[in-house]
Scaffold this active site. Structure first.
Site, PDB file in Angstrom:
ATOM      1  N   SER A   1     123.426  66.766  13.918  1.00 42.93           N
ATOM      2  CA  SER A   1     122.540  65.977  14.770  1.00 42.93           C
ATOM      3  C   SER A   1     122.571  64.496  14.370  1.00 42.93           C
ATOM      4  CB  SER A   1     121.137  66.583  14.725  1.00 42.93           C
ATOM      5  OG  SER A   1     120.341  66.046  15.733  1.00 42.93           O
TER       6      SER A   1
ATOM      7  N   ASP B   1     122.704  72.681  24.307  1.00 44.30           N
ATOM      8  CA  ASP B   1     121.936  71.727  23.494  1.00 44.30           C
ATOM      9  C   ASP B   1     121.122  70.817  24.419  1.00 44.30           C
ATOM     10  OD1 ASP B   1     121.067  69.612  21.847  1.00 44.30           O
ATOM     11  OD2 ASP B   1     122.885  69.663  20.628  1.00 44.30           O
TER      12      ASP B   1
ATOM     13  N   HIS C   1     120.945  73.277  20.146  1.00 38.99           N
ATOM     14  CA  HIS C   1     121.098  72.176  19.187  1.00 38.99           C
ATOM     15  C   HIS C   1     121.124  72.690  17.745  1.00 38.99           C
ATOM     16  CE1 HIS C   1     120.998  68.077  17.814  1.00 38.99           C
ATOM     17  NE2 HIS C   1     119.888  68.270  17.112  1.00 38.99           N
TER      18      HIS C   1
HETATM   19  C1  856 Z   1     117.321  68.893  13.195  1.00 36.43           C
HETATM   20  C2  856 Z   1     117.932  64.172  16.664  1.00 36.43           C
HETATM   21  C3  856 Z   1     115.237  61.379  20.681  1.00 36.43           C
HETATM   22  O1  856 Z   1     115.887  62.096  19.671  1.00 36.43           O
HETATM   23  C4  856 Z   1     115.414  63.305  19.326  1.00 36.43           C
HETATM   24  O2  856 Z   1     114.450  63.805  19.869  1.00 36.43           O
HETATM   25  C5  856 Z   1     116.129  64.019  18.223  1.00 36.43           C
HETATM   26  C6  856 Z   1     115.580  65.169  17.713  1.00 36.43           C
HETATM   27  C7  856 Z   1     116.207  65.826  16.655  1.00 36.43           C
HETATM   28  C8  856 Z   1     117.392  65.318  16.142  1.00 36.43           C
HETATM   29  C9  856 Z   1     118.025  65.998  14.977  1.00 36.43           C
HETATM   30  O3  856 Z   1     118.642  65.376  14.140  1.00 36.43           O
HETATM   31  O4  856 Z   1     117.764  67.339  14.902  1.00 36.43           O
HETATM   32  C10 856 Z   1     118.340  68.060  13.827  1.00 36.43           C
HETATM   33  O5  856 Z   1     116.231  68.143  12.756  1.00 36.43           O
HETATM   34  C11 856 Z   1     117.315  63.513  17.711  1.00 36.43           C
END
Ligand code: 856
Length: 297
Positions: A168, A214, A246
């Site tokens: 992520s 995702d 995701h």
């Molecule tokens: C687990 C990345 C707007 O961005 C988001 O909502 C968002 C949410 C989670 C992640 C991520 O890294 O998830 C991996 O925590 C962006």
């Protein structure tokens, strides 16, 4: 009276001839037949099979040690996993970052899994769980510098053969790290998230793995444009997992491990025995799509 003075030189002459003959024989046996037949000095482990790549562990026994955040700068500590053997030379190394709000434990199955194929792995904690991709990229590079220069396993690592990965925002961070340090040998972003959609400067061989379902980093606005923007000259592949969310990297995922290990072996170890798993690439029910820069036959 004369025998000592005549036999000693003759003995010496015979000895010299014997030494010369042995040296000549060794030279013939050791002479490389040509660059094409020279063994790859970075090759580690047995000839690979799908079964080996899909098994819960590779051929190397591993150990781990934790790295306190107080003992390092530039990242938040973490866990190092390494092959225990010291009899097969050094290994390539990879730093891996978790995602937004997550700790290394969220994806820690990757540590022993990758190390057991012959890599030193550092799974990092970030300085803050809210760090953005650019920061995560800097922290991955700081972790590699720590691993190769100061850690207790530095002697086990070939510092010229390094890679990055992450989940992520950590995957977005691995793109940032590869962009900032073109000497890296491979990058593997997993369900990568980044506001920057254009990675045309990338020169590092990059395998992106995305999940079809995702909704946090949809492949249509993350993995796919990232992949499209990377120049083919860098070497790249895109694996999309059928129906995956995701969070597919947060539990053992066999297609992810298989393809990630094959990519690291091919580009960190220069091990062409693994090309069979990259070109044409995986197929089956778990695979929604696979794209690559394989030479077209
Ligand atoms: C687990 C990345 C707007 O961005 C988001 O909502 C968002 C949410 C989670 C992640 C991520 O890294 O998830 C991996 O925590 C962006």
């Amino acid at each position: 009276m004369s025998s000592p003075t005549t036999t000693r030189p003759r003995t010496a002459r015979i000895a010299r001839l014997a030494v010369a003959a042995v040296l000549a024989a060794v030279a013939v046996l050791a002479a490389p037949a040509g660059p094409a037949l020279a063994a790859n000095p970075y090759e580690r482990g047995p000839a690979p099979t799908v079964a080996l790549l899909e098994a819960s562990r590779g051929p190397f026994a591993t150990s781990s040690l934790s790295v306190s955040s107080w003992s390092v700068t530039g990242f938040g500590g973490g866990v190092i996993y390494y092959p225990t053997t010291t009899s097969e030379g050094t290994f390539g190394a990879i730093a891996i970052s978790p995602g937004y709000t997550a700790s290394w434990s969220s994806i820690s199955w990757l540590g022993p899994r990758i190390a057991s194929h012959g890599f030193v792995v550092i799974g990092i904690e970030t300085n803050s769980r809210y760090d953005q991709p650019a920061s995560r990229g800097q922290q991955l590079l700081a972790a590699l510098d720590y691993l190769t220069q100061r850690s207790s396993v530095r002697g086990r690592i070939d510092a010229t053969r390094l890679a990055v990965a992450g989940h992520s925002m950590g995957g977005g961070g691995s793109l940032e790290a590869a962009s900032d340090r073109p000497s890296l040998q491979a990058a593997v972003p997993l369900a990568p998230w980044n506001l920057d959609k254009t990675w045309s400067e990338l020169q590092v061989p990059t395998l992106i793995i995305g999940g079809e379902s995702d909704s946090i980093a949809p492949v249509s606005s993350h993995s796919e444009p990232f992949y499209a923007s990377i120049p083919a000259s860098a070497e790249k592949a895109y694996l999309e997992l059928n129906g995956a969310s995701h969070f597919f990297p947060q539990s053992t995922n066999t297609p992810t491990a298989r393809q990630m290990v094959a990519w690291l072996k091919r580009f960190v170890d220069d091990d062409t025995r693994y090309e069979q798993f990259l070109c044409p690439g995986p197929t089956g029910l778990a695979i929604e799509e696979y794209r690559n820069t394989c030479p077209s036959a």
